[in-house]
Motif scaffolding. Sequence first.
Motif, PDB file in Angstrom:
ATOM      1  N   ASP A   1     117.552  -2.657  23.827  1.00 56.71           N
ATOM      2  CA  ASP A   1     117.789  -3.995  24.281  1.00 56.71           C
ATOM      3  C   ASP A   1     117.202  -5.273  23.613  1.00 56.71           C
ATOM      4  N   THR A   2     116.223  -4.960  22.612  1.00 60.69           N
ATOM      5  CA  THR A   2     115.835  -5.904  21.964  1.00 60.69           C
ATOM      6  C   THR A   2     116.988  -6.212  20.814  1.00 60.69           C
ATOM      7  N   ILE A   3     117.442  -5.130  20.254  1.00 55.73           N
ATOM      8  CA  ILE A   3     118.468  -5.406  19.157  1.00 55.73           C
ATOM      9  C   ILE A   3     119.662  -6.159  19.812  1.00 55.73           C
ATOM     10  N   ALA A   4     120.028  -5.906  21.096  1.00 56.32           N
ATOM     11  CA  ALA A   4     121.298  -6.017  21.692  1.00 56.32           C
ATOM     12  C   ALA A   4     120.978  -7.684  21.954  1.00 56.32           C
ATOM     13  N   VAL A   5     119.875  -8.067  22.659  1.00 57.16           N
ATOM     14  CA  VAL A   5     119.692  -9.554  22.629  1.00 57.16           C
ATOM     15  C   VAL A   5     119.802 -10.484  21.417  1.00 57.16           C
ATOM     16  N   ARG A   6     119.107  -9.890  20.528  1.00 55.88           N
ATOM     17  CA  ARG A   6     118.936 -10.540  19.156  1.00 55.88           C
ATOM     18  C   ARG A   6     120.459 -11.011  18.636  1.00 55.88           C
ATOM     19  N   THR A   7     121.202  -9.784  18.665  1.00 57.38           N
ATOM     20  CA  THR A   7     122.606  -9.761  17.997  1.00 57.38           C
ATOM     21  C   THR A   7     123.470 -10.767  19.021  1.00 57.38           C
ATOM     22  N   ALA A   8     123.168 -10.684  20.139  1.00 59.34           N
ATOM     23  CA  ALA A   8     124.165 -11.594  21.207  1.00 59.34           C
ATOM     24  C   ALA A   8     123.568 -13.220  20.912  1.00 59.34           C
ATOM     25  N   LEU A   9     122.372 -13.173  20.426  1.00 60.01           N
ATOM     26  CA  LEU A   9     121.870 -14.624  20.344  1.00 60.01           C
ATOM     27  C   LEU A   9     122.509 -15.167  18.849  1.00 60.01           C
ATOM     28  N   SER A  10     122.619 -14.256  18.101  1.00 63.84           N
ATOM     29  CA  SER A  10     123.164 -14.793  16.618  1.00 63.84           C
ATOM     30  C   SER A  10     124.638 -14.752  16.602  1.00 63.84           C
ATOM     31  N   GLU A  11     125.350 -13.973  17.260  1.00 58.55           N
ATOM     32  CA  GLU A  11     126.753 -14.185  17.217  1.00 58.55           C
ATOM     33  C   GLU A  11     127.419 -15.570  17.373  1.00 58.55           C
ATOM     34  N   SER A  12     126.947 -16.113  18.404  1.00 60.53           N
ATOM     35  CA  SER A  12     127.205 -17.732  18.667  1.00 60.53           C
ATOM     36  C   SER A  12     126.170 -18.228  18.906  1.00 60.53           C
ATOM     37  N   SER A  13     125.378 -18.783  18.028  1.00 62.57           N
ATOM     38  CA  SER A  13     123.956 -19.645  18.010  1.00 62.57           C
ATOM     39  C   SER A  13     124.052 -20.661  19.067  1.00 62.57           C
ATOM     40  N   SER A  14     125.190 -21.292  18.893  1.00 70.71           N
ATOM     41  CA  SER A  14     125.118 -22.651  19.876  1.00 70.71           C
ATOM     42  C   SER A  14     125.752 -22.448  21.269  1.00 70.71           C
ATOM     43  N   THR A  15     126.084 -21.204  21.566  1.00 72.81           N
ATOM     44  CA  THR A  15     126.885 -20.855  22.950  1.00 72.81           C
ATOM     45  C   THR A  15     125.589 -20.231  23.702  1.00 72.81           C
ATOM     46  N   PRO A  16     125.357 -20.742  24.971  1.00 71.33           N
ATOM     47  CA  PRO A  16     124.501 -19.952  25.931  1.00 71.33           C
ATOM     48  C   PRO A  16     125.075 -18.408  26.410  1.00 71.33           C
ATOM     49  N   ILE A  17     124.413 -17.743  26.567  1.00 70.18           N
ATOM     50  CA  ILE A  17     124.809 -16.229  26.594  1.00 70.18           C
ATOM     51  C   ILE A  17     123.903 -15.643  27.863  1.00 70.18           C
ATOM     52  N   PRO A  18     123.812 -16.261  29.017  1.00 68.29           N
ATOM     53  CA  PRO A  18     122.819 -15.944  30.057  1.00 68.29           C
ATOM     54  C   PRO A  18     123.458 -14.462  30.638  1.00 68.29           C
ATOM     55  N   ASP A  19     124.756 -14.238  30.618  1.00 67.17           N
ATOM     56  CA  ASP A  19     125.279 -12.992  31.323  1.00 67.17           C
ATOM     57  C   ASP A  19     125.064 -11.677  30.158  1.00 67.17           C
ATOM     58  N   ARG A  20     124.874 -12.199  28.778  1.00 66.26           N
ATOM     59  CA  ARG A  20     124.510 -10.902  28.060  1.00 66.26           C
ATOM     60  C   ARG A  20     123.005 -10.689  27.841  1.00 66.26           C
ATOM     61  N   ILE A  21     122.106 -11.573  28.618  1.00 61.72           N
ATOM     62  CA  ILE A  21     120.724 -11.357  28.413  1.00 61.72           C
ATOM     63  C   ILE A  21     120.197 -10.986  29.617  1.00 61.72           C
ATOM     64  N   ARG A  22     120.886 -11.230  30.816  1.00 63.18           N
ATOM     65  CA  ARG A  22     120.401 -10.842  32.433  1.00 63.18           C
ATOM     66  C   ARG A  22     120.530  -9.270  32.357  1.00 63.18           C
ATOM     67  N   PRO A  23     121.183  -8.403  31.878  1.00 63.69           N
ATOM     68  CA  PRO A  23     121.027  -7.062  32.022  1.00 63.69           C
ATOM     69  C   PRO A  23     119.679  -6.397  31.192  1.00 63.69           C
ATOM     70  N   ARG A  24     119.146  -7.092  30.189  1.00 67.17           N
ATOM     71  CA  ARG A  24     118.259  -6.457  29.390  1.00 67.17           C
ATOM     72  C   ARG A  24     116.852  -6.480  29.675  1.00 67.17           C
ATOM     73  N   THR A  25     115.941  -5.689  29.387  1.00 66.07           N
ATOM     74  CA  THR A  25     114.439  -5.621  29.281  1.00 66.07           C
ATOM     75  C   THR A  25     114.063  -5.457  28.048  1.00 66.07           C
ATOM     76  N   VAL A  26     113.053  -6.552  27.824  1.00 63.46           N
ATOM     77  CA  VAL A  26     112.415  -6.676  26.466  1.00 63.46           C
ATOM     78  C   VAL A  26     111.092  -6.967  26.961  1.00 63.46           C
ATOM     79  N   THR A  27     110.097  -5.971  26.983  1.00 63.56           N
ATOM     80  CA  THR A  27     108.872  -6.134  27.102  1.00 63.56           C
ATOM     81  C   THR A  27     107.993  -6.307  26.081  1.00 63.56           C
ATOM     82  N   ARG A  28     108.524  -6.023  24.916  1.00 64.71           N
ATOM     83  CA  ARG A  28     107.709  -6.060  23.569  1.00 64.71           C
ATOM     84  C   ARG A  28     108.439  -7.547  22.876  1.00 64.71           C
ATOM     85  N   PRO A  29     107.708  -8.512  22.818  1.00 63.01           N
ATOM     86  CA  PRO A  29     108.280  -9.879  22.221  1.00 63.01           C
ATOM     87  C   PRO A  29     108.749  -9.663  20.821  1.00 63.01           C
TER      88      PRO A  29
END
Length: 237
Positions: free
Chosen positions: A165-193
């Motif tokens: 999930d950490t890799i998925a969130v980081r990838t989603a943030l980088s793919e379109s850095s200026s675009t908010p991506i709430p739907d791609r963050i919502r399903p993820r669990t990242v408990t290690r910062p």
Amino acid sequence: MASRQGGPGNTESPRPGSTERRTASTTAPAGARRRTPQRTDSLPHRPDSPRAQAPGVDRPTGRTAEDPPVRDPVRYALTDHFRERLEQPGRYVSTRAVSDAIRRGQLRWNRTDGWRFALVDGGVRFVVVVGDTETNSPVVVTGWTEVADREAALETPRWDPVDIDTIAVRTALSESSSTPIPDRIRPRTVTRPFVVGDHRLETAPGEPFVRCTTCGCRFRSKDAITERGCRGGQTGR
């Protein structure tokens, strides 16, 4: 600059990003006259300077952007930019992964400049960007991970769901850095910062944002993260 330490090499370093410095003996025979080394580079030291060169690496001659990069990881120096990323939690890039990608990875032209090697291992794709036309030696410019096959990754002991999930969130943030991506963050669990910019980020299932564990700020895009400094222990949005 490109680090004057050695390249990725063959083994994992004890500290992420560190490599063993190659040195030569400085002991001269008795009575020998010590020679003063001549300066070969008139430019001042600058981070990521294209004039930097790893020791023992021949200068490339006549190489163009179309020439494929060499497949020998020992010949590559590591830029300071890349070394900083080796230190970051949640990036999952190591010197061993770099070496494996250079040796065995699929080669592609990078979207901006240089070449990229990509190697899928355990369901995760390791991407390494290299360059050698504007430097005195081949250099590793940057690197990152992507989820190539989530199910395959979760079946290997190397990764757990938080890693993926950490890799998925980081990838989603980088793919379109200026675009908010709430739907791609919502399903993820990242408990290690993991680290982006000045912030250490985590998220919980159902939350449409990542939250900095230090300052409490919430973000939905990468630009929002990198444009705002961390305010330490202050709570904010």
